[in-house]
Each structure stands twice: as structure tokens, then as C-alpha cells.
Design a protein around this motif. Structure first.
Motif, PDB file in Angstrom:
ATOM      1  N   ASP A  30      -9.594   9.076  12.934  1.00 25.22           N
ATOM      2  CA  ASP A  30      -9.821   9.754  11.655  1.00 25.22           C
ATOM      3  C   ASP A  30      -8.717   9.362  10.687  1.00 25.22           C
ATOM      4  O   ASP A  30      -7.545   9.255  11.055  1.00 25.22           O
ATOM      5  CB  ASP A  30      -9.898  11.282  11.816  1.00 25.22           C
ATOM      6  N   ILE A  31      -9.146   9.074   9.470  1.00 22.77           N
ATOM      7  CA  ILE A  31      -8.230   8.758   8.374  1.00 22.77           C
ATOM      8  C   ILE A  31      -8.600   9.685   7.233  1.00 22.77           C
ATOM      9  O   ILE A  31      -9.757   9.719   6.800  1.00 22.77           O
ATOM     10  CB  ILE A  31      -8.380   7.297   7.909  1.00 22.77           C
ATOM     11  N   ASN A  32      -7.617  10.443   6.769  1.00 20.66           N
ATOM     12  CA  ASN A  32      -7.865  11.392   5.680  1.00 20.66           C
ATOM     13  C   ASN A  32      -9.030  12.337   6.036  1.00 20.66           C
ATOM     14  O   ASN A  32      -9.861  12.658   5.202  1.00 20.66           O
ATOM     15  CB  ASN A  32      -8.146  10.653   4.373  1.00 20.66           C
ATOM     16  N   SER A  33      -9.087  12.723   7.316  1.00 22.55           N
ATOM     17  CA  SER A  33     -10.074  13.683   7.842  1.00 22.55           C
ATOM     18  C   SER A  33     -11.505  13.151   7.885  1.00 22.55           C
ATOM     19  O   SER A  33     -12.446  13.928   8.035  1.00 22.55           O
ATOM     20  CB  SER A  33     -10.033  15.008   7.056  1.00 22.55           C
ATOM     21  N   ARG A  34     -11.647  11.834   7.753  1.00 22.12           N
ATOM     22  CA  ARG A  34     -12.977  11.229   7.924  1.00 22.12           C
ATOM     23  C   ARG A  34     -12.958  10.324   9.149  1.00 22.12           C
ATOM     24  O   ARG A  34     -11.982   9.630   9.400  1.00 22.12           O
ATOM     25  CB  ARG A  34     -13.399  10.464   6.664  1.00 22.12           C
ATOM     26  N   PHE A  35     -14.091  10.326   9.867  1.00 22.66           N
ATOM     27  CA  PHE A  35     -14.129   9.697  11.179  1.00 22.66           C
ATOM     28  C   PHE A  35     -14.800   8.331  11.135  1.00 22.66           C
ATOM     29  O   PHE A  35     -15.839   8.151  10.501  1.00 22.66           O
ATOM     30  CB  PHE A  35     -14.856  10.619  12.165  1.00 22.66           C
ATOM     31  N   ILE A  36     -14.163   7.382  11.853  1.00 22.97           N
ATOM     32  CA  ILE A  36     -14.695   6.013  11.905  1.00 22.97           C
ATOM     33  C   ILE A  36     -14.884   5.604  13.366  1.00 22.97           C
ATOM     34  O   ILE A  36     -14.227   6.143  14.269  1.00 22.97           O
ATOM     35  CB  ILE A  36     -13.763   5.008  11.187  1.00 22.97           C
ATOM     36  N   ASP A  37     -15.792   4.634  13.580  1.00 21.24           N
ATOM     37  CA  ASP A  37     -16.036   4.152  14.935  1.00 21.24           C
ATOM     38  C   ASP A  37     -15.135   2.966  15.251  1.00 21.24           C
ATOM     39  O   ASP A  37     -14.271   2.597  14.448  1.00 21.24           O
ATOM     40  CB  ASP A  37     -17.521   3.809  15.136  1.00 21.24           C
ATOM     41  N   GLN A  38     -15.345   2.354  16.434  1.00 20.61           N
ATOM     42  CA  GLN A  38     -14.433   1.297  16.886  1.00 20.61           C
ATOM     43  C   GLN A  38     -14.483   0.053  16.017  1.00 20.61           C
ATOM     44  O   GLN A  38     -13.572  -0.784  16.069  1.00 20.61           O
ATOM     45  CB  GLN A  38     -14.715   0.931  18.352  1.00 20.61           C
ATOM     46  N   ASN A  39     -15.516  -0.070  15.211  1.00 18.01           N
ATOM     47  CA  ASN A  39     -15.614  -1.211  14.297  1.00 18.01           C
ATOM     48  C   ASN A  39     -15.071  -0.898  12.906  1.00 18.01           C
ATOM     49  O   ASN A  39     -15.125  -1.741  12.009  1.00 18.01           O
ATOM     50  CB  ASN A  39     -17.062  -1.677  14.188  1.00 18.01           C
ATOM     51  N   GLY A  40     -14.577   0.322  12.730  1.00 25.75           N
ATOM     52  CA  GLY A  40     -14.039   0.707  11.433  1.00 25.75           C
ATOM     53  C   GLY A  40     -15.083   1.232  10.473  1.00 25.75           C
ATOM     54  O   GLY A  40     -14.789   1.469   9.299  1.00 25.75           O
ATOM     55  N   GLU A  41     -16.308   1.426  10.962  1.00 27.51           N
ATOM     56  CA  GLU A  41     -17.385   1.941  10.105  1.00 27.51           C
ATOM     57  C   GLU A  41     -17.359   3.473  10.085  1.00 27.51           C
ATOM     58  O   GLU A  41     -17.057   4.109  11.093  1.00 27.51           O
ATOM     59  CB  GLU A  41     -18.749   1.470  10.620  1.00 27.51           C
ATOM     60  N   LEU A  42     -17.690   4.041   8.943  1.00 27.54           N
ATOM     61  CA  LEU A  42     -17.767   5.493   8.808  1.00 27.54           C
ATOM     62  C   LEU A  42     -18.867   6.030   9.715  1.00 27.54           C
ATOM     63  O   LEU A  42     -20.003   5.541   9.691  1.00 27.54           O
ATOM     64  CB  LEU A  42     -18.056   5.855   7.348  1.00 27.54           C
ATOM     65  N   CYS A  43     -18.542   7.013  10.543  1.00 28.79           N
ATOM     66  CA  CYS A  43     -19.545   7.584  11.453  1.00 28.79           C
ATOM     67  C   CYS A  43     -20.594   8.372  10.669  1.00 28.79           C
ATOM     68  O   CYS A  43     -20.252   9.118   9.730  1.00 28.79           O
ATOM     69  CB  CYS A  43     -18.872   8.515  12.456  1.00 28.79           C
ATOM     70  N   LYS A  44     -21.820   8.216  11.057  1.00 24.68           N
ATOM     71  CA  LYS A  44     -22.909   8.965  10.409  1.00 24.68           C
ATOM     72  C   LYS A  44     -23.000  10.345  11.053  1.00 24.68           C
ATOM     73  O   LYS A  44     -23.907  10.640  11.829  1.00 24.68           O
ATOM     74  CB  LYS A  44     -24.220   8.201  10.529  1.00 24.68           C
ATOM     75  N   HIS A  45     -22.047  11.188  10.718  1.00 22.50           N
ATOM     76  CA  HIS A  45     -22.007  12.556  11.243  1.00 22.50           C
ATOM     77  C   HIS A  45     -21.814  13.511  10.066  1.00 22.50           C
ATOM     78  O   HIS A  45     -21.055  13.209   9.135  1.00 22.50           O
ATOM     79  CB  HIS A  45     -20.864  12.712  12.246  1.00 22.50           C
ATOM     80  N   PRO A  46     -22.480  14.661  10.096  1.00 22.29           N
ATOM     81  CA  PRO A  46     -22.391  15.609   8.969  1.00 22.29           C
ATOM     82  C   PRO A  46     -20.977  16.025   8.594  1.00 22.29           C
ATOM     83  O   PRO A  46     -20.709  16.339   7.430  1.00 22.29           O
ATOM     84  CB  PRO A  46     -23.194  16.820   9.472  1.00 22.29           C
ATOM     85  N   ILE A  47     -20.033  15.985   9.545  1.00 20.58           N
ATOM     86  CA  ILE A  47     -18.672  16.434   9.223  1.00 20.58           C
ATOM     87  C   ILE A  47     -18.041  15.569   8.140  1.00 20.58           C
ATOM     88  O   ILE A  47     -17.236  16.051   7.330  1.00 20.58           O
ATOM     89  CB  ILE A  47     -17.780  16.472  10.489  1.00 20.58           C
ATOM     90  N   ASN A  48     -18.411  14.303   8.093  1.00 25.68           N
ATOM     91  CA  ASN A  48     -17.847  13.421   7.062  1.00 25.68           C
ATOM     92  C   ASN A  48     -18.319  13.785   5.666  1.00 25.68           C
ATOM     93  O   ASN A  48     -17.715  13.359   4.675  1.00 25.68           O
ATOM     94  CB  ASN A  48     -18.193  11.957   7.369  1.00 25.68           C
ATOM     95  N   GLU A  49     -19.407  14.548   5.599  1.00 24.32           N
ATOM     96  CA  GLU A  49     -19.926  14.993   4.302  1.00 24.32           C
ATOM     97  C   GLU A  49     -19.400  16.368   3.915  1.00 24.32           C
ATOM     98  O   GLU A  49     -19.784  16.912   2.887  1.00 24.32           O
ATOM     99  CB  GLU A  49     -21.463  15.024   4.336  1.00 24.32           C
ATOM    100  N   LYS A  50     -18.542  16.930   4.740  1.00 21.65           N
ATOM    101  CA  LYS A  50     -18.012  18.277   4.478  1.00 21.65           C
ATOM    102  C   LYS A  50     -16.513  18.255   4.169  1.00 21.65           C
ATOM    103  O   LYS A  50     -15.875  19.294   4.120  1.00 21.65           O
ATOM    104  CB  LYS A  50     -18.258  19.175   5.697  1.00 21.65           C
ATOM    105  N   VAL A  51     -15.980  17.052   3.988  1.00 21.13           N
ATOM    106  CA  VAL A  51     -14.536  16.898   3.742  1.00 21.13           C
ATOM    107  C   VAL A  51     -14.241  16.978   2.249  1.00 21.13           C
ATOM    108  O   VAL A  51     -14.944  16.377   1.430  1.00 21.13           O
ATOM    109  CB  VAL A  51     -14.036  15.546   4.299  1.00 21.13           C
ATOM    110  N   ILE A  52     -13.175  17.705   1.913  1.00 25.07           N
ATOM    111  CA  ILE A  52     -12.718  17.749   0.521  1.00 25.07           C
ATOM    112  C   ILE A  52     -11.457  16.895   0.435  1.00 25.07           C
ATOM    113  O   ILE A  52     -10.373  17.290   0.876  1.00 25.07           O
ATOM    114  CB  ILE A  52     -12.447  19.187   0.066  1.00 25.07           C
ATOM    115  N   GLY A  53     -11.635  15.701  -0.082  1.00 26.23           N
ATOM    116  CA  GLY A  53     -10.527  14.757  -0.169  1.00 26.23           C
ATOM    117  C   GLY A  53     -11.045  13.404  -0.618  1.00 26.23           C
ATOM    118  O   GLY A  53     -12.252  13.202  -0.764  1.00 26.23           O
TER     119      GLY A  53
END
Length: 328
Positions: A244-267
Motif C-alpha cells: 500500500d502506498i498512500n493507503s491505496r493497494f497495489i498488486d505484485q505488478n504495481g497495478e492498482l487492485c480492483k477492490h472497493p477499499i481503493n475507492e474509499k480513500v481520502i487522499g
């Protein structure tokens, strides 16, 4: 060239060397003590080295760490890698040593910088703790992600921004919102509030970003604070999340994970982070190897700062996977 020394001359040289190397006496002071000239002292010190009475050994950690730096820089086309010598240090000292090295690097790198954005986490906390008091002008510190609550407030982005601004005597902003909220709808409503929207907008205009690189499954601050439930962690694991970088989650390839939590971050969003002139990523510990690799593959940072053991293990992994060129 070697020559035979009589016992008296050898004894005198040993005495002079002990005063010079162990007691830090000057050559002038030694000359007065023994009633000889300063050039004579200098010649005797040189003779001590020629005759191997004195051997000068320099332990330079930089020789080894510079090789590690070069390998990681080359593999990911990074501007710079700073590997901090931390051999034989305990965990607390490793964090403070890396924090001090990071603070010195930031100070040297902030010429013509008007806005510095800071994320959150243990490594950034130690960086600010070790940061010297150095007055600056025309500079502002911006938190890059929300953070509220009573747990571990010292590592929240707002607190790090505030403490760093105090060290330099400059202004800072505060992002009065949680890092992660319950629903996307609530997130959309909050980011429209003027006092939140203005800080997020300033976050898009920073010249330098200081971000931690986290592992959601090992020593995770986000889990400790309560932002990550076991259910969410299992879902992230199934999506191959490793960092996680700046509270957003990425997979082993550096791609943003398609998970709802990434859409709930304020930052600030990771795509905005990629537009910043200089992003410095700081990560400490062997549990961060996969996380660092993901951040580097995703090209989220220009500069990596880490400890010696982590860097060594990272290079070993690169060789194991034959990663010797910049990832595309």
C-alpha cells in the motif's frame, strides 16, 4: 623502503604514534614534548607506516552499499537509491538511522521546492523525528492522505506534516478526514467539502512527495489502526495485493487492485502521485521486499531509501528473477 630500527628509535616511534593516533595530540605538541622539530615528528609518523608499526584500516560501508544502490537503480531506472548502512543495529536503531539519512537526503534535495507532500507511517515518523531544526522560507507541507482517531496519531499524515513544518518554521495544511471511510458515497461527499477539497487540490501541486511503502499483511499500520478487517485482508490477498502506498493497494505488478477499499480513500490518488517531480519512497524491513518491488515496477517513486539488509535481499531477488533492466 624498509630499514632496520634500533630499539630506542622504535620505542620513540611507538610513543609518538600512541599520542598522535590514540590521544589526538598535534605534531607540534609532540615535537615540544620530545624536544624535536615538527618535520622530524612527521618523518617518524611516516616511518611508522613504512615499517608497519602502524596500519591504517578504513572500514567503508559505502563500498558495499554503493554496489547495491547501482544494481537497484539500473534494474528500475531510478534517479537514485540510498542504501543506509545498518549492519548489527537493532530494529529501533535501524529506523532512526534510516530516518536520519532520509532527513539529510530531503534537506539536500529540496532546492526550489515550494510544496512537500507527506504520507504516513513509521518510517516517515522517524524521518521527522531525526529532522534537524533548519529555518526555511517559501515552503509549505501538505498531508497526502487523511488520518483521524486516537490510535498511533504520531504517524498520521497530519501529525507528520505538522511536526515537519515546525522543524523548518513553515506553514502546513491539515486534512481533517479519515484515511478510509465506510462507503464510496461518503467519500464522494467528503471530498467535496471546501476545507477537504482545497487540501486535496494542493496535494496535486506538490514538488516533492515523501511516502512510505507498506505491506498490508505484515506489521500493517492500517490493520493496527482498524482500517483493514480480516475479511478485507482476505479479499486483498485473493487479488494478489502486496503493498500500500498512500493507503491505496497495489498488486505484485504495481497495478492498482480492483477492490472497493481503493475507492474509499481520502487522499491523493496514485495517478496524481506519478505526476509529482520527485517522489521519495522509504521502506525498512525484510517483510517489505515484495512491497518495494511492486512500488518500483509500478514506477511510483523516483528515489528509494532503505536499509542495508533489505537492499541486499532485494538485489538477491532481482538476480533470482533475472531482473536486470528497467521494468516496462
Amino acid at each position: 623502503m624498509s630499514c632496520l630500527l634500533n630499539s630506542e628509535e622504535r620505542k620513540l616511534i611507538v610513543k609518538i604514534c600512541k599520542l598522535y593516533y590514540f590521544e589526538s595530540w598535534t605534531q607540534e605538541k609532540i615535537a615540544v614534548k620530545f624536544g624535536i622539530s615538527r618535520p622530524a615528528v612527521s618523518k617518524l609518523l611516516q616511518k611508522a607506516r613504512d615499517e608497519s608499526i602502524v596500519e591504517i584500516l578504513i572500514h567503508d560501508d559505502r563500498l558495499e552499499t554503493s554496489d547495491l544502490e547501482k544494481e537497484i537503480e539500473t534494474a528500475f531506472d531510478l534517479r537514485q537509491v540510498l542504501v543506509v548502512p545498518t549492519r548489527d543495529l537493532n530494529q529501533d536503531l535501524i529506523y532512526s538511522t534510516v530516518g536520519k539519512a532520509t532527513s539529510q537526503f530531503v534537506l539536500k534535495s529540496m532546492k526550489q521546492t515550494e510544496r512537500i507532500g507527506v504520507s504516513w507511517g513509521t518510517t516517515l515518523f522517524h524521518m521527522v523525528k531525526e529532522f534537524p531544526f533548519e529555518q526555511k522560507e517559501n515552503l509549505k507541507i501538505i498531508p497526502l492522505v487523511g488520518g483521524m482517531g486516537n490510535d498511533k496519531t504520531e504517524i498520521h499524515s497530519n501529525q507528520i506534516a505538522y511536526e515537519l513544518s515546525k522543524k523548518m518554521g513553515v506553514k502546513c495544511e491539515s486534512l481533517y478526514a479519515p484515511a478510509v471511510v465506510e462507503t464510496e458515497l461518503l467519500r464522494d461527499q467528503l471530498v467535496q467539502l471546501p476545507y477537504i477539497a482545497s487540501v486535496l487540490e494542493e496535494g496535486k501541486q506538490i514538488d516533492m512527495a515523501l511516502v512510505g511503502i507498506g505491506n498490508p499483511f505484515a506489521m500493517s499500520t492500517m490493520e493496527q489502526i482498524g482500517y483493514l478487517s480480516q475479511d478485507v485482508l482476505q479479499e486483498l490477498k485473493s487479488l494478489h495485493a502486496v503493498a500500500d502506498i498512500n493507503s491505496r493497494f497495489i498488486d505484485q505488478n504495481g497495478e492498482l487492485c480492483k477492490h472497493p477499499i481503493n475507492e474509499k480513500v481520502i487522499g491523493i490518488e496514485l495517478e496524481h502521485l506519478k505526476t509529482v517531480k520527485m517522489v521519495i519512497g522509504i521502506a525498512v524491513g525484510l517483510h517489505k521486499i515484495d512491497s518495494i518491488l511492486a512500488a518500483l515496477k509500478g514506477k511510483y517513486v523516483h528515489v528509494l531509501i532503505t536499509d542495508e539488509l533489505t537492499a541486499s535481499s532485494l538485489v538477491a531477488r532481482l538476480k533470482e528473477n533475472h531482473l536486470t533492466v528497467s521494468s516496462s
